[in-house]
Design a protein around this motif. Structure first.
Motif, short mmCIF file in Angstrom:
data_model
loop_
_atom_site.label_atom_id
_atom_site.label_comp_id
_atom_site.label_asym_id
_atom_site.label_seq_id
_atom_site.Cartn_x
_atom_site.Cartn_y
_atom_site.Cartn_z
N ALA A 34 43.33 42.69 31.74
CA ALA A 34 42.76 42.39 33.05
C ALA A 34 43.42 41.18 33.69
CB ALA A 34 41.26 42.15 32.92
N VAL A 35 43.56 41.24 34.99
CA VAL A 35 44.18 40.17 35.78
C VAL A 35 43.31 39.92 37.00
CG1 VAL A 35 46.26 39.51 37.07
CG2 VAL A 35 46.46 41.06 35.10
N THR A 36 43.11 38.66 37.36
CA THR A 36 42.45 38.38 38.62
C THR A 36 43.53 38.21 39.70
OG1 THR A 36 40.94 37.04 37.32
CG2 THR A 36 40.59 37.04 39.67
N VAL A 37 43.23 38.73 40.88
CA VAL A 37 44.21 38.59 41.97
C VAL A 37 43.52 38.03 43.22
CG1 VAL A 37 45.66 40.50 41.12
CG2 VAL A 37 43.85 40.96 42.81
N SER A 38 44.32 37.48 44.10
CA SER A 38 43.80 36.95 45.37
C SER A 38 43.46 38.10 46.32
CB SER A 38 44.84 36.05 46.01
OG SER A 38 45.98 36.83 46.37
N GLU A 39 42.70 37.81 47.36
CA GLU A 39 42.40 38.81 48.40
C GLU A 39 43.72 39.29 49.04
OE1 GLU A 39 39.45 40.02 49.17
OE2 GLU A 39 38.24 38.64 47.97
N GLN A 71 39.99 57.51 30.40
CA GLN A 71 41.38 57.46 30.79
C GLN A 71 42.07 56.29 30.09
OE1 GLN A 71 42.63 60.00 33.06
NE2 GLN A 71 40.71 60.70 32.22
N ASP A 72 43.35 56.39 29.99
CA ASP A 72 44.13 55.41 29.25
C ASP A 72 44.54 54.26 30.20
OD1 ASP A 72 45.52 54.29 27.19
OD2 ASP A 72 46.57 56.15 26.66
N PHE A 73 43.81 53.14 30.14
CA PHE A 73 44.06 52.01 31.03
C PHE A 73 45.27 51.20 30.58
CE2 PHE A 73 40.30 51.13 33.91
CZ PHE A 73 39.70 52.36 33.73
N VAL A 74 46.14 50.87 31.53
CA VAL A 74 47.29 50.02 31.26
C VAL A 74 47.07 48.62 31.83
CG1 VAL A 74 49.77 49.72 31.69
CG2 VAL A 74 48.84 52.00 31.22
N LYS A 75 46.35 48.58 32.95
CA LYS A 75 46.09 47.29 33.59
C LYS A 75 44.84 47.40 34.46
CE LYS A 75 49.98 45.31 34.90
NZ LYS A 75 50.44 44.13 34.17
N LEU A 76 44.11 46.31 34.55
CA LEU A 76 42.97 46.25 35.45
C LEU A 76 43.15 45.03 36.34
CD1 LEU A 76 40.06 47.34 36.18
CD2 LEU A 76 39.19 45.70 34.50
N LEU A 77 43.06 45.21 37.65
CA LEU A 77 43.23 44.08 38.57
C LEU A 77 41.98 43.95 39.42
CD1 LEU A 77 46.21 45.93 38.83
CD2 LEU A 77 46.84 43.58 39.40
N VAL A 78 41.42 42.75 39.46
CA VAL A 78 40.22 42.53 40.25
C VAL A 78 40.30 41.24 41.06
CG1 VAL A 78 38.73 43.75 38.59
CG2 VAL A 78 39.05 41.27 38.39
N THR A 79 39.62 41.23 42.17
CA THR A 79 39.46 39.97 42.88
C THR A 79 38.27 39.23 42.24
OG1 THR A 79 38.10 41.09 44.50
CG2 THR A 79 40.41 40.75 45.09
N TYR A 106 34.75 40.67 41.29
CA TYR A 106 34.49 41.54 40.13
C TYR A 106 34.77 40.85 38.80
CZ TYR A 106 34.00 45.54 43.24
OH TYR A 106 33.57 46.42 44.20
N SER A 107 35.07 39.54 38.83
CA SER A 107 35.60 38.91 37.62
C SER A 107 34.58 38.85 36.46
CB SER A 107 36.16 37.52 37.94
OG SER A 107 35.13 36.71 38.43
N GLU A 108 33.32 39.02 36.77
CA GLU A 108 32.31 39.02 35.69
C GLU A 108 31.84 40.44 35.36
OE1 GLU A 108 31.48 36.29 34.01
OE2 GLU A 108 32.88 35.15 35.28
N ASP A 109 32.49 41.45 35.92
CA ASP A 109 32.05 42.82 35.72
C ASP A 109 32.25 43.27 34.26
OD1 ASP A 109 31.29 45.35 37.51
OD2 ASP A 109 32.65 46.02 35.91
N ARG A 110 31.38 44.17 33.85
CA ARG A 110 31.45 44.75 32.51
C ARG A 110 32.84 45.30 32.18
NH1 ARG A 110 31.46 49.54 30.42
NH2 ARG A 110 31.48 50.48 32.49
#
Lengths: 256, 256
Positions: A73-78, A49-57, A60-64
């Motif tokens: 990719a962006v890290t976000v708070s809980e 699929q065509d990703f535009v943005k990935l947001l993780v807490t 997941y910040s070290e995920d593949r």
């Protein structure tokens, strides 16, 4: 990762915009929608699929996936994850991806399902999931059918939108395109004048049309069908739920 | 009618009690449940359900049903109707009727569906409606299945509870009773080791068991089946929605 953007506040403008992606009009305006949960995001990646943005807490910040989509990719708070999530206990991973684009779609082949103004999001999602399971080649929805990418439809699709083409288009246009591609057009009716589905000669190239929960298929669409079929009602119910009827017909018309 | 009881306030004790009938525990405690809407109430009467109370707004006070159930009929204000209703625009007619009593049930015959801990009310109701349409003889739910008479299940049943027996009972007890009645027991699995449903020899006397949405049929129930069947997954979906699967199997095993 150290150099990743971090968003802490749910009042951040970007988050506010993303939150609006639960509304159909904003999905249509942006041509993107949001998915959430590790399983679904991983599957979206798997199925290109065509990703535009990935947001993780942080979890997941070290995920593949974060490595692969590092640029978007962006890290976000809980707190932000809770704001974006449709669930009570968010997993903390979201992706914004592009909706499937029907503009290049010119030719049908195989077995298709077309939805003529099906209203209930759960029904639409369930029909897509069933079309996937039953080995159908794609699903078309009319312009007034519940939109594929809204959260309630997604919940019932369970990722099947990655497995087969799903397009929203004018249904009369879809039917005329299907006819040009030499598909048979079958309309599903609650009407004993129609042919029991069990008596239909099985074919490999057809479009099965399912109608609105209350009103069935619109008359101008019925006028375009090659054959109208129905599911025999053997008891005292007035009709079947449309997603169940679609399942019975999809498997009933499939060569098993 | 002139001598009918009239309840104006939604704070009336009787209304407060009736309002509680939307909760499963109170349906079980009282052995009664509430239905609403003219179509459904009329159908309950047609199919000889056991009425405990009839509540109508002034609009229906001269209706034939009010005459018939005069001794248990009550007129209520619009305010009370709004309080009791599960819909935004109540029609203003409600009935309290007795739940089906399984205690005298001793023998199975024909085609039955048994639900082993199906959780979602919409799925349970849809399966009852489909069993009705597909000409099945009744539905059994295990003790941990969503309760038949709660409002969400009712919404999906669309009155099919009046057309065929639906009983809640211990599923192992139901299976052993069905076996004594010489029904074949079919378990539905998401498991390619099982037999495709299309390869099953058709019989007229069987119980088809559907399992929980997430976990399927419990192992001790699977141990009791004569045959385990599955619906071939031809695409990339992991499974089917249980109500759709039940529909495909009910029609697939029916002699059409």
């Amino acid at each position: 990762m150290d150099d990743m953007k971090y968003i802490e506040s749910k009042k951040n403008d970007e988050i506010k915009q993303l939150k609006k992606l639960s509304a159909t009009k904003n999905i249509r305006k942006t041509g993107t929608y949001m998915i959430e949960g590790f399983h679904l995001v991983r599957e979206a990646d798997q199925f290109d699929q065509d990703f535009v943005k990935l947001l993780v807490t942080e979890k997941y910040s070290e995920d593949r996936l974060v490595k692969k989509y590092h640029d978007i990719a962006v890290t976000v708070s809980e707190d932000v994850a809770n704001e974006l999530s449709e669930t009570k206990t968010p997993q903390g991973i979201f992706a914004v991806i592009k909706v499937q684009d029907a503009s290049d779609f010119k030719e049908f082949s195989g077995k298709w399902v077309m939805l003529d103004d099906v209203q209930d999001p759960g029904n639409v999602g369930t029909i897509v999931r069933t079309a996937d399971a039953a080995g159908y080649d794609g699903v078309i929805t009319s312009l007034d059918t519940a939109d594929f990418y809204q959260p309630k439809v997604q919940r019932s699709m369970q990722g099947s939108q990655f497995h087969l083409p799903i397009y929203r288009m004018d249904i009369n246009q879809a039917i005329s395109l299907a006819k040009k591609s030499e598909l048979k057009i079958y309309g599903s009716e609650v009407n004993k004048q129609a042919k029991p589905y069990t008596e239909l000669d099985k074919t490999d190239e057809f479009a099965l049309i399912m109608g609105n929960e209350a009103h069935g298929i619109t008359q101008d669409v019925l006028n375009e069908t090659d054959e109208n079929i129905y599911i025999p009602i053997l008891g005292q119910a007035e009709s079947l739920n449309v997603a169940v009827a679609a399942g019975v017909l999809m498997y009933g018309l499939q060569t098993l």
